[in-house]
Design a protein around this motif. Structure first.
Motif, PDB file in Angstrom:
ATOM      1  N   ASP A  35       0.858  -1.185   0.000  1.00 35.78           N
ATOM      2  CA  ASP A  35       0.000   0.000   0.000  1.00 35.78           C
ATOM      3  C   ASP A  35       0.893   1.234   0.000  1.00 35.78           C
ATOM      4  O   ASP A  35       2.112   1.116   0.087  1.00 35.78           O
ATOM      5  CB  ASP A  35      -0.985  -0.017   1.173  1.00 35.78           C
ATOM      6  CG  ASP A  35      -0.305   0.039   2.525  1.00 35.78           C
ATOM      7  OD1 ASP A  35       0.571   0.908   2.743  1.00 35.78           O
ATOM      8  OD2 ASP A  35      -0.660  -0.772   3.397  1.00 35.78           O
ATOM      9  N   PRO A  36       0.313   2.427  -0.113  1.00 35.93           N
ATOM     10  CA  PRO A  36       1.139   3.638  -0.204  1.00 35.93           C
ATOM     11  C   PRO A  36       2.114   3.837   0.958  1.00 35.93           C
ATOM     12  O   PRO A  36       3.145   4.489   0.779  1.00 35.93           O
ATOM     13  CB  PRO A  36       0.103   4.763  -0.257  1.00 35.93           C
ATOM     14  CG  PRO A  36      -1.094   4.127  -0.885  1.00 35.93           C
ATOM     15  CD  PRO A  36      -1.109   2.713  -0.338  1.00 35.93           C
ATOM     16  N   SER A  37       1.844   3.267   2.120  1.00 41.46           N
ATOM     17  CA  SER A  37       2.786   3.437   3.234  1.00 41.46           C
ATOM     18  C   SER A  37       4.130   2.784   2.932  1.00 41.46           C
ATOM     19  O   SER A  37       5.148   3.146   3.520  1.00 41.46           O
ATOM     20  CB  SER A  37       2.203   2.868   4.526  1.00 41.46           C
ATOM     21  OG  SER A  37       2.095   1.451   4.454  1.00 41.46           O
ATOM     22  N   ASP A  38       4.144   1.835   1.991  1.00 39.78           N
ATOM     23  CA  ASP A  38       5.406   1.222   1.598  1.00 39.78           C
ATOM     24  C   ASP A  38       6.326   2.197   0.873  1.00 39.78           C
ATOM     25  O   ASP A  38       7.499   1.923   0.677  1.00 39.78           O
ATOM     26  CB  ASP A  38       5.148   0.005   0.705  1.00 39.78           C
ATOM     27  CG  ASP A  38       4.566  -1.154   1.484  1.00 39.78           C
ATOM     28  OD1 ASP A  38       5.179  -1.563   2.477  1.00 39.78           O
ATOM     29  OD2 ASP A  38       3.490  -1.639   1.098  1.00 39.78           O
ATOM     30  N   LEU A  39       5.785   3.332   0.481  1.00 41.43           N
ATOM     31  CA  LEU A  39       6.569   4.342  -0.230  1.00 41.43           C
ATOM     32  C   LEU A  39       7.099   5.432   0.704  1.00 41.43           C
ATOM     33  O   LEU A  39       7.589   6.451   0.237  1.00 41.43           O
ATOM     34  CB  LEU A  39       5.721   4.975  -1.338  1.00 41.43           C
ATOM     35  CG  LEU A  39       5.210   4.000  -2.394  1.00 41.43           C
ATOM     36  CD1 LEU A  39       4.231   4.691  -3.321  1.00 41.43           C
ATOM     37  CD2 LEU A  39       6.356   3.392  -3.172  1.00 41.43           C
ATOM     38  N   ALA A  40       7.009   5.222   2.006  1.00 43.96           N
ATOM     39  CA  ALA A  40       7.406   6.236   2.983  1.00 43.96           C
ATOM     40  C   ALA A  40       8.847   6.711   2.779  1.00 43.96           C
ATOM     41  O   ALA A  40       9.149   7.877   3.014  1.00 43.96           O
ATOM     42  CB  ALA A  40       7.221   5.712   4.404  1.00 43.96           C
ATOM     43  N   LEU A  41       9.700   5.827   2.310  1.00 43.55           N
ATOM     44  CA  LEU A  41      11.104   6.219   2.142  1.00 43.55           C
ATOM     45  C   LEU A  41      11.274   7.315   1.107  1.00 43.55           C
ATOM     46  O   LEU A  41      12.290   7.990   1.072  1.00 43.55           O
ATOM     47  CB  LEU A  41      11.973   5.015   1.776  1.00 43.55           C
ATOM     48  CG  LEU A  41      11.795   4.431   0.388  1.00 43.55           C
ATOM     49  CD1 LEU A  41      13.062   4.620  -0.402  1.00 43.55           C
ATOM     50  CD2 LEU A  41      11.478   2.967   0.514  1.00 43.55           C
ATOM     51  N   TRP A  88       6.572  -3.366  -7.759  1.00 44.85           N
ATOM     52  CA  TRP A  88       6.465  -2.943  -6.358  1.00 44.85           C
ATOM     53  C   TRP A  88       5.968  -1.504  -6.276  1.00 44.85           C
ATOM     54  O   TRP A  88       5.020  -1.198  -5.554  1.00 44.85           O
ATOM     55  CB  TRP A  88       7.828  -3.098  -5.673  1.00 44.85           C
ATOM     56  CG  TRP A  88       7.867  -2.514  -4.309  1.00 44.85           C
ATOM     57  CD1 TRP A  88       7.440  -3.102  -3.159  1.00 44.85           C
ATOM     58  CD2 TRP A  88       8.334  -1.210  -3.942  1.00 44.85           C
ATOM     59  NE1 TRP A  88       7.616  -2.243  -2.099  1.00 44.85           N
ATOM     60  CE2 TRP A  88       8.163  -1.078  -2.551  1.00 44.85           C
ATOM     61  CE3 TRP A  88       8.876  -0.145  -4.655  1.00 44.85           C
ATOM     62  CZ2 TRP A  88       8.525   0.073  -1.869  1.00 44.85           C
ATOM     63  CZ3 TRP A  88       9.226   0.994  -3.972  1.00 44.85           C
ATOM     64  CH2 TRP A  88       9.052   1.096  -2.594  1.00 44.85           C
ATOM     65  N   PHE A  89       6.589  -0.627  -7.043  1.00 46.55           N
ATOM     66  CA  PHE A  89       6.244   0.790  -6.993  1.00 46.55           C
ATOM     67  C   PHE A  89       4.802   1.031  -7.454  1.00 46.55           C
ATOM     68  O   PHE A  89       4.019   1.706  -6.773  1.00 46.55           O
ATOM     69  CB  PHE A  89       7.228   1.592  -7.859  1.00 46.55           C
ATOM     70  CG  PHE A  89       7.119   3.072  -7.691  1.00 46.55           C
ATOM     71  CD1 PHE A  89       7.655   3.701  -6.581  1.00 46.55           C
ATOM     72  CD2 PHE A  89       6.481   3.837  -8.644  1.00 46.55           C
ATOM     73  CE1 PHE A  89       7.555   5.079  -6.422  1.00 46.55           C
ATOM     74  CE2 PHE A  89       6.373   5.215  -8.495  1.00 46.55           C
ATOM     75  CZ  PHE A  89       6.909   5.833  -7.383  1.00 46.55           C
ATOM     76  N   GLY A  94      -0.869   1.908  -6.208  1.00 47.83           N
ATOM     77  CA  GLY A  94      -2.220   1.550  -6.613  1.00 47.83           C
ATOM     78  C   GLY A  94      -2.537   1.957  -8.031  1.00 47.83           C
ATOM     79  O   GLY A  94      -3.694   2.157  -8.383  1.00 47.83           O
ATOM     80  N   THR A  95      -1.513   2.089  -8.877  1.00 46.79           N
ATOM     81  CA  THR A  95      -1.727   2.550 -10.248  1.00 46.79           C
ATOM     82  C   THR A  95      -1.916   1.426 -11.253  1.00 46.79           C
ATOM     83  O   THR A  95      -2.159   1.698 -12.426  1.00 46.79           O
ATOM     84  CB  THR A  95      -0.559   3.438 -10.725  1.00 46.79           C
ATOM     85  OG1 THR A  95       0.650   2.682 -10.664  1.00 46.79           O
ATOM     86  CG2 THR A  95      -0.449   4.695  -9.873  1.00 46.79           C
ATOM     87  N   VAL A  96      -1.778   0.169 -10.820  1.00 50.42           N
ATOM     88  CA  VAL A  96      -2.028  -0.955 -11.714  1.00 50.42           C
ATOM     89  C   VAL A  96      -3.108  -1.840 -11.112  1.00 50.42           C
ATOM     90  O   VAL A  96      -3.224  -1.949  -9.894  1.00 50.42           O
ATOM     91  CB  VAL A  96      -0.754  -1.800 -11.988  1.00 50.42           C
ATOM     92  CG1 VAL A  96       0.276  -0.999 -12.737  1.00 50.42           C
ATOM     93  CG2 VAL A  96      -0.178  -2.357 -10.720  1.00 50.42           C
ATOM     94  N   ASP A  97      -3.880  -2.440 -11.982  1.00 45.18           N
ATOM     95  CA  ASP A  97      -4.946  -3.321 -11.536  1.00 45.18           C
ATOM     96  C   ASP A  97      -5.035  -4.491 -12.504  1.00 45.18           C
ATOM     97  O   ASP A  97      -5.958  -4.587 -13.300  1.00 45.18           O
ATOM     98  CB  ASP A  97      -6.275  -2.558 -11.465  1.00 45.18           C
ATOM     99  CG  ASP A  97      -7.367  -3.379 -10.813  1.00 45.18           C
ATOM    100  OD1 ASP A  97      -7.031  -4.323 -10.065  1.00 45.18           O
ATOM    101  OD2 ASP A  97      -8.543  -3.091 -11.068  1.00 45.18           O
TER     102      ASP A  97
END
Length: 120
Positions: A35-41, A88-89, A94-97
């Protein structure tokens, strides 16, 4: 990052080589819950350098950097890593489905890139 490492370690034996670790990362990128929290870095420019150092220190063993082989096979290994990074990104954003069958097919392509090629 701790949770990522736990997930990655659960996918391989402790003595796994660089190729097995890369395969685990590819599978993780395509199949784990993100989820977007994985992008915190990426979120705080003031912490970018320090977080980047942590990222490299802890996750580099999963990216296939230790694999030595011929240039063509090395290009395939790096392409697999880049496919996984993109998956991963995009999945974290959430840009791919993709359907499950589409995701499985793309994962198979990425994993195939990690296979040893016959030397001629």
């Amino acid at each position: 990052m701790d949770l990522w490492e736990l997930d990655l370690n659960s996918r391989v034996h402790k003595s796994a080589d660089g190729r097995a670790r890369l395969r685990a990362y590819v599978e993780f990128a395509f199949t784990s819950e993100l989820d977007p929290s994985d992008l915190a870095l990426l979120s705080d420019a003031r912490l970018r350098q320090r977080l980047n150092e942590l990222w490299i220190d802890r996750l580099a063993p999963w990216f296939g950097e230790s694999i030595t082989t011929d240039p063509v096979e090395l290009a395939s290994i790096r392409a697999a890593r880049l496919l996984a990074d993109g998956a991963w990104f995009d999945r974290a954003l959430g840009t791919v489905d993709f359907t499950e069958s589409d995701r499985a097919a793309i994962l198979a392509v990425a994993l195939n890139l990690t296979e040893r090629t016959a030397q001629t």
